[in-house]
Design an enzyme around this catalytic site. Structure first.
Site, PDB file in Angstrom:
ATOM      1  N   ARG A  90      -1.291   4.403  -7.187  1.00  0.00           N
ATOM      2  CA  ARG A  90      -0.839   3.015  -7.317  1.00  0.00           C
ATOM      3  C   ARG A  90      -0.432   2.447  -5.957  1.00  0.00           C
ATOM      4  NH1 ARG A  90      -3.707   3.119 -10.606  1.00  0.00           N
ATOM      5  NH2 ARG A  90      -3.390   3.124 -12.832  1.00  0.00           N
TER       6      ARG A  90
ATOM      7  N   GLU B 251      -3.575   1.686  -4.284  1.00  0.00           N
ATOM      8  CA  GLU B 251      -4.100   0.454  -4.875  1.00  0.00           C
ATOM      9  C   GLU B 251      -3.397  -0.784  -4.313  1.00  0.00           C
ATOM     10  OE1 GLU B 251      -5.167  -0.916  -9.374  1.00  0.00           O
ATOM     11  OE2 GLU B 251      -3.163  -0.084  -9.067  1.00  0.00           O
TER      12      GLU B 251
ATOM     13  N   SER C 251       5.079  -0.269  13.079  1.00  0.00           N
ATOM     14  CA  SER C 251       5.161   1.136  13.423  1.00  0.00           C
ATOM     15  C   SER C 251       5.440   1.988  12.187  1.00  0.00           C
ATOM     16  CB  SER C 251       6.271   1.363  14.447  1.00  0.00           C
ATOM     17  OG  SER C 251       6.429   2.747  14.692  1.00  0.00           O
TER      18      SER C 251
END
Length: 147
Positions: A89, A92, A115
């Site tokens: 997830r 995603e 960073s």
């Protein structure tokens, strides 16, 4: 000597056996929760004192403490596309919102990056009438490209 991956497995097993939480480990180590968790999963080197504090609480041996102090090879995924549902997830989210995040960083900060070295992470559960929410805060230093 144990590898960092073997030490991480020992830590996870000891957490179950002892009932110690990541928060308790972070308190014992004296570092932030997310950093401590990542270090104990093999992503950061710990100092001797930090490693000893963690293994004492988890009732583990010197072999684990030594592995926790070793310099890691960072990156925890075994495949390019993660199969664990929780990690997938997050992958995603980056697939869907990565270009948006990039555009907003460039618009608000200029030509540069966030960073992952000078970085803070926080994860918390927040009650919501429509179902609890997970709030993930990624706080990285802005680094302009140097040409």
């Amino acid at each position: 000597m144990l590898s960092k991956k073997e030490a991480a497995e020992a830590v996870k097993n000891a957490k179950i056996a002892t009932g110690v939480t990541w928060a308790q480990l972070a308190e014992a180590v004296g570092r932030p929760l997310a950093w401590t968790t990542a270090a104990l999963l093999g992503q950061h080197p710990m100092t001797k004192d930090e490693a000893n504090a963690a293994v004492a609480l988890l009732e583990l041996g010197e072999d684990v403490a030594l592995a926790l102090q070793a310099q890691p090879t960072r990156g925890a995924l075994d495949s390019a596309v993660p199969v664990d549902p929780t990690i997938y997830r997050l992958y995603e989210v980056i697939q869907v919102y990565g270009p948006t995040i990039k555009e907003l960083i460039h618009e608000q900060c200029g030509d540069g990056i966030m960073s992952a070295i000078n970085f803070r992470l926080d994860v918390k559960r927040v009650p919501d009438p429509d179902g609890d929410r997970v709030v993930i805060t990624m706080d990285g230093k802005y680094l302009p490209y140097q040409w």
